[in-house]
Design an enzyme around this catalytic site. Structure first.
Site, PDB file in Angstrom:
ATOM      1  N   ASN A 133       3.391   1.480   0.058  1.00  0.00           N
ATOM      2  CA  ASN A 133       4.087   1.512   1.322  1.00  0.00           C
ATOM      3  C   ASN A 133       3.575   2.852   2.539  1.00  0.00           C
ATOM      4  OD1 ASN A 133       6.289   1.123  -0.297  1.00  0.00           O
ATOM      5  ND2 ASN A 133       7.119   3.327  -0.286  1.00  0.00           N
TER       6      ASN A 133
ATOM      7  N   GLU B  34       7.984 -13.610   0.762  1.00  0.00           N
ATOM      8  CA  GLU B  34       7.495 -12.174  -0.059  1.00  0.00           C
ATOM      9  C   GLU B  34       8.420 -11.841   0.594  1.00  0.00           C
ATOM     10  OE1 GLU B  34       4.135 -11.883  -1.879  1.00  0.00           O
ATOM     11  OE2 GLU B  34       4.380 -10.178  -2.494  1.00  0.00           O
TER      12      GLU B  34
END
Ligand SMILES: Cc1cc2nc3c(=O)[nH]c(=O)nc-3n(C[C@H](O)[C@H](O)[C@H](O)COP(=O)(O)OP(=O)(O)OC[C@H]3O[C@@H](n4cnc5c(N)ncnc54)[C@H](O)[C@@H]3O)c2cc1C
Length: 398
Positions: A384, A244
């Site tokens: 993140n 991914e």
């Protein structure tokens, strides 16, 4: 490390470019360029064109019907397709499940499912996240209880991208509550047309129902749909995530976004001259462009190492953060560049062929929806914040 492309790689780039000139339907590239919504048929049409050329599964080995490209060739393909405004390849079957089946699936599973992915017989979606399990994926609670030659599945998945188009979902399910949470997870393939599966759309901030909730109520799944061994799903899940996260930097998308931004800034006016000549705005574009060039170089280093057989390490976390933040900055500048046209949201104008047009120039209509939609970039594929923790531990050794 040599970051220059070889003659062979340059010839490959030319071949991809000429293929796109001949085979990418203008109707599709126009939609992508204008940021209009793509339908299931659009994606399937593009997949079929690529499959006919043998280029749909760039990352699969040739023995399974893939193109067998190395990381550099995949990178070139991505650069060219994004520059030509081709639709993205839907990743769930091709980039995620395919590699897992090739490594961990039985021969029967490989022979049955892999050609169906290439031919577009199945549309797969990813059933990993749940309301209580996102970053902490090991907390999945959806259960699969063995009952004879079936598993009975109960629970809920969420944020299932394009699940409204899918007939199959690969799921992480809990098959044991013993030991560490990671040790009781299995990887199961579920037919979404089976009784007990309900798909409910979630409308996102840009007005589009791109993601879904998927509910399982006593769904009976044949035991042969278990991939690999029971309770070993965590290993397969992690392997899938490494796929991914390939091309995670999204350099091609960022380049296409930057080119679009510059075009808009040269068409829009500010104080009687093109916006791109406004020193402040030009400086903001330059800042993004320099950061993008630096990231593209780092990306090439990682791609080049991957082509030489090295597994990407924590660098992919750096690329994930930088790549997604840059794309969000480009979206923000694009929204700024279209000025007041960023305000009206005419949802119908985003449907190609609609007789309701945008307010203002056609290039402005997707600026705000894209800006809003791409908030997702820093959340999915490992948020993140989580990537920063990986960098802190693996690179900074904190
Ligand atoms: C548009 C979109 C599409 C998606 N598509 C799919 C899909 O198709 N299939 C699928 O399975 N999933 C999908 N996801 C889910 C996605 O993978 C999760 O949203 C993501 O993993 C974050 O999980 P969460 O939403 O549960 O947030 P949480 O994990 O609850 O995180 C909430 C906040 O806390 C922060 N946080 C969490 N843990 C830590 C930590 N250890 N250290 C520091 N900060 C932390 C996060 O960064 C975030 O800011 C999609 C999500 C979005 C937004």
């Amino acid at each position: 490390m040599d970051l220059n492309f070889t003659d062979e790689q340059k010839a490959f780039r030319a071949e991809v470019r000429s293929f796109l000139e001949q085979k990418l339907p203008k109707r599709l590239s126009d939609k992508v360029r204008l940021g209009q919504r793509l339908t299931k048929d659009d994606y399937e049409e593009w997949h079929a064109i690529l499959n006919e050329r043998g280029w749909l599964a760039g990352n699969w080995p040739k023995e399974h019907g893939g193109a067998g490209w190395n990381a550099v060739e995949r990178h070139i393909f991505e650069e060219e397709t994004t520059a030509a405004h081709a639709p993205r390849i839907v990743p769930f079957g091709l980039a995620m499940l395919g590699p897992v089946l090739q490594k961990f699936g039985s021969k029967e599973q490989q022979e049955y499912w892999l050609p169906r992915i290439l031919n577009g017989d199945d549309w797969w979606c990813q059933g990993y996240s749940e309301p209580g399990a996102g970053s902490d994926l090991a907390s999945v609670k959806t259960t699969a209880v063995r009952d004879g030659d079936h598993y009975v599945v109960n629970g809920q998945k969420t944020w299932t991208t394009l699940g409204q188009h899918a007939n199959m979902i690969f799921c992480l399910v809990r098959t044991s509550k013993e030991g560490k949470p990671q040790e009781g997870i299995s990887f199961l393939l579920v037919d979404m047309n089976d009784p007990g599966v309900t798909v409910r759309p979630i409308v996102l901030i840009d007005g589009e129902a791109e993601v879904n909730e998927v509910f399982f109520d006593n769904v009976r799944v044949p035991a042969e749909n278990l991939v690999g061994e029971e309770n070993k799903g965590w290993t397969y899940a992690k392997y899938l995530l490494t796929h991914e996260r390939t091309n995670i930097a999204g350099v091609g998308f960022a380049n296409a976004g930057l080119a679009n931004l510059k075009r808009i800034a040269s068409l829009e006016q500010s104080n009687g001259r093109p916006l791109i000549e406004d020193p402040l705005f030009a400086a903001q574009i330059a800042e993004v462009e320099i950061a993008l060039m630096a990231m593209a170089t780092t990306n090439l280093r990682v791609v080049s190492a991957a082509a030489a057989g090295q597994a990407p390490g924590a660098e992919s976390s750096m690329l994930k953060i930088k790549g997604t933040v840059l794309r969000q900055e480009i979206n923000a500048l694009t929204k700024q560049a279209v000025g007041p046209y960023a305000m009206p949201f005419v949802s119908e104008a985003l449907e190609a062929g609609s007789n309701v047009g945008p307010v203002g120039p056609d290039y402005a209509m997707s600026a705000t929806p894209h800006y809003l939609n791409n908030r997702k970039l820093s959340i999915y594929g490992g948020s993140n914040e989580v990537q920063k923790t990986i960098i802190a531990k693996a690179i900074l050794e904190l």
